[in-house]
Design a protein around this motif. Sequence first.
Motif: not given
Length: 338
Positions: A162-168, A187-193, A252-259
């Motif tokens: 999950r993405l948060t407001a903290d880039p680090e 990736l989830g676009t926020d850390a809610s839930g 390892t497989a080549p990584r691809r990001e999804w939402v």
Amino acid sequence: MTHDTTTSQDLTVGALRAEPGAKTRGTVAVDLGPVTVDVPVILVNGARPGPRVVLTGGVHGGEFIGVAAASQLANLLRPEQVSGQVVICPVSNPPAVYQGRLGISPLDGVNINRIFPGDPAGGPTQRMAAWLFENLLAGADAYADLHSGGIDGFLLDFVGYRLTADPELDAKTRDMAHAVGYERVVLGTDASGGNSHAAAARRGIPAILIETGQGGDREATTVRRLLDGLHRLLHHLGITDPEDTEPTGQATAPRREWVWAAFVESPASGLWFPDFAPGDDVTEGQSIGRVLDPLDGTEHKVTADATGRILYGMTGLTVAPGAELAAIAAPAPQNADG
């Protein structure tokens, strides 16, 4: 690689304690209100300082690969080869694992992975979630929750974060997700839930979800696939050295990001007949199956709510209103042409 370190000190969970350079196994009694359950925990306290990593399996019943891989990893890790501390809980929700074998607990019908971080004064599942967060996640530098497609579902392996407001924090978590080595990273676009890794992210802990296997799979090759991913993760975090791990020869497989694009739910109770296979690409509005009334055969058409690829879904015949029939992911923007 993370640079978070803990000093060499005793590692404790409940009454269990491991001194530096030691491994301790045992169960911790957890009061859930109407019942008390014994939760198995393995503490691996390394001989050298390093981060504290927490691994949980068996959050849901009927998901066997994470339970098996966590147990095997606990057997393989040797404290003298570990830098830092590893807390492994192979069966994190005993009522669901041993009594229900489904996503919900038979004690109260609650899906624990929708209500984290829980409530110590709540119902049985709320208390179970709260205990896990208060006793295992406290002080963690990294966390991975191990899941599978359940006994009534299919799934393509993926790692989620999950993405948060903290880039680090997001950068550390993304690096962890990619280090596992699976082809798909969602990736989830926020850390809610109330998912475990989302709740951990809200507390500032780099946390990932690792999904491996489907349909009640317990095959050794699938367990090994997850075990390899966990070894790569521990190497990345600085817990172990690659030369201390038995090589498998698997690249390892080549990584691809999804939402995540959509989660398709059942419109009614009935019999589910999907018209798709794992990994199918669908377009918004496309028919992906039907739910039939078992009494008179009335048909409820089910369509895709978004355009993308189906990463997991329901294979079971009987479904209730709101049951998750399919999860659709779309390529992340940076991967749109990849």
